[in-house]
Design an enzyme around this catalytic site. Sequence first.
Site, mmCIF file in Angstrom:
data_model
loop_
_atom_site.group_PDB
_atom_site.id
_atom_site.type_symbol
_atom_site.label_atom_id
_atom_site.label_comp_id
_atom_site.label_asym_id
_atom_site.label_seq_id
_atom_site.Cartn_x
_atom_site.Cartn_y
_atom_site.Cartn_z
ATOM 1 N N ILE A 146 47.509 -4.633 59.454
ATOM 2 C CA ILE A 146 47.937 -3.839 58.286
ATOM 3 C C ILE A 146 49.157 -2.966 58.601
ATOM 4 C CG2 ILE A 146 45.947 -3.681 56.725
ATOM 5 C CD1 ILE A 146 45.045 -1.222 58.292
ATOM 6 N N GLU A 147 49.831 -2.594 57.524
ATOM 7 C CA GLU A 147 51.030 -1.747 57.594
ATOM 8 C C GLU A 147 52.063 -2.302 58.570
ATOM 9 O OE1 GLU A 147 50.123 2.467 57.706
ATOM 10 O OE2 GLU A 147 48.384 2.140 56.424
ATOM 11 N N GLY A 148 52.201 -3.618 58.551
ATOM 12 C CA GLY A 148 53.169 -4.318 59.409
ATOM 13 C C GLY A 148 52.452 -4.978 60.583
ATOM 14 N N ARG A 208 52.532 5.321 58.702
ATOM 15 C CA ARG A 208 51.833 4.465 59.647
ATOM 16 C C ARG A 208 51.410 5.202 60.920
ATOM 17 N NH1 ARG A 208 56.943 1.453 59.949
ATOM 18 N NH2 ARG A 208 56.020 -0.226 58.771
ATOM 19 N N ILE A 223 47.659 5.221 61.997
ATOM 20 C CA ILE A 223 47.028 4.082 62.687
ATOM 21 C C ILE A 223 47.006 4.314 64.203
ATOM 22 C CG2 ILE A 223 47.167 1.601 63.137
ATOM 23 C CD1 ILE A 223 47.835 1.179 60.270
#
Length: 619
Positions: free
Chosen positions: A425-427, A295, A298
């Site tokens: 996204i991704e949490g 992550r 990001i």
Amino acid sequence: MELTDNKEKQKSLDLTEDSREMEWTYTSFVGELFNGQFRWDLINPFPVQRDDDKRIGDEFLEKLKASLIEHIDPDDVDKTGVIPEKAKNALAHLGCFGMKIPKKYGGLELSQINYNRAIALIGSHCASTAVFLSAHQSIGVPQPLKLFGTDEQKEKYLPRLAKGETSAFALTEVDVGSDPAQMKTTATPTDDGNHYIINGSKLWCTNGPIADILIVMTKTPPKIVNGKEKQQITAFIVEANTPGFEVEHRCKFMGLNGIDNGLLNFKDVKVPKENIIDKPGRGLKIALVTLNTGRLTIPAASSACNKLCLYWSRKWSQQRTQWGTTIGEHQAVAEMIANMAADTFATESVTWLASALADKGNADIRLEAAIAKYFCTEVSWKIVDDALQIRAGRGYETYDSLKKRGELPLPIERMMRDTRINRIIEGTSEIMRLFIAREAMDKHFQLLMPMLDPKIPLSAKISSLLKILAHYSIWYPKQWVRLPVEYKSRSLSKTNKKHLKFIGKTTKKLARGLFHAMGRYQQKLEKEQLIMFRFVEIGTDLFAMAASLSYAESLLGDCNGRDASQDLADLFCINARTRIKQAFYSINHSNGKSINNLSNRVLSNECEWLEDGVIKTID
Ligand SMILES: Cc1cc2nc3c(=O)[nH]c(=O)nc-3n(C[C@H](O)[C@H](O)[C@H](O)COP(=O)(O)OP(=O)(O)OC[C@H]3O[C@@H](n4cnc5c(N)ncnc54)[C@H](O)[C@@H]3O)c2cc1C
């Protein structure tokens, strides 16, 4: 009904807890922060990129930049929804599909910093292309294989992926977003145990419709552990040409128009057991560990977006004249510009610090990476909004329309559409804060858990109690000690040194507050999300302050005019201190009850009248 809900919730919590990384092999700067220790020595001197590594990155980025400009027109990608094949081939030729893949498998084996620099550069040109490449290798097949794959799996798949085959990561389902325990996709072993049969659907899988190889998270038969049924989530490598795999729908979104994202169906898809990554039941852990570094792209992409916004806002504020002066001269705009610069500096500091720690290898970065993702995406959204506000009408107008009427076409409207997803996204930002809170309290949990577990015998509880007393009789008084501490700093300004002291002092206040909240709410703390979120926000700001100060110090004397870094860090710290003060106030004067009360009324339709006078298209 409530009983079933509670059971399901407990199942989800148990599975997530089981899938956590239990050990802290290395010291975490943020972990220490939440525990009352400001370990400035862990991040200062700022871990700047090594010269040889920087040279590798610089050379690669130069070629990458030329290729992006030559092959990708981001406005065209936005309008047509297609990243041209020619561009993908050019990127594959440069090695962009294997940036993190080891050289022995045909990849470039870039460091995390260089990989992030590449994704940031790509994202600054075309967000869809950045997401396409990031989904392929930050969360797609290469990263989990690198971490958990067997030699055979690596040899079989990594060279193909490095050359240009595409991969995807399929976890989300229609009923499974943030809560993977509810997963419906199953993988059932065949009678001979040599294969598994996958059935189910996966939603919003980036690259799914075009992928050659996917990682698919499935439910495999539960295991009985200590007389209790334990859910098993298992990760499989699935070749997209396996019979039974189909793309049902290509999803379209408000932004990232160029990504291929879809609803995928798996109907009796037969995969050999050799395609399991690691072991059955380890799927969620693989996903969580993969995301710890995965992550980081990001925040890197968010930082790049902030830099562009700053550039556009600066240019426009210098050019545009209203009320007899350039708009940058009006204090209201100046405030946005100054805060944008300070926040861009902070996101840059946090991103590069977390990436450098990932490269160092001897640091546990699960908290740093999660904070970087949460912090940078939240800040970035505010920055894009301010950039749009500064460009005002032109910010809202599309790139194409501006261009057609001969005005400077800055794609802020597109950037806003493309960037919004980063908070999801991704949490999601909410899940990130829950994750950070859980990890931040781990030291306390490890000590206190045995006392709360009804299954633990009395003798073990007594020994736990002794451990707790021994620990807290030293730890707790330490959180009140206010001895003057000198944090080593070669050359920070006087005000910035004061910010350092503030971090040291507030770190202890944070640790005390968290400890008091645990004592006050005990098991109910899990429900007090607002309180936990405020603690996380304080920790986040303290981390960002420390990262900014350390980064500012590393830039001093740099002849590129970067001495302004002191002022950038200073303004960020001033603003962060105001937020921290407010957060402590909110913890001590929690409005959680009013919020619960009113949201209950809204959700039981008592305020439906407030929605009168509008056309409702759904019942
Ligand atoms: C463009 C795009 C690309 C994507 N790419 C992929 C991909 O490649 N692979 C993949 O598997 N998935 C992918 N996803 C899915 C993405 O990861 C999910 O959207 C995300 O995990 C959130 O799930 P959800 O949207 O179902 O929200 P939900 O989980 O339904 O959440 C709804 C809201 O409730 C909040 N919430 C949920 N639980 C809690 C809680 N316990 N406490 C507080 N708040 C809570 C959330 O924060 C959110 O605000 C993608 C999605 C999009 C839109």
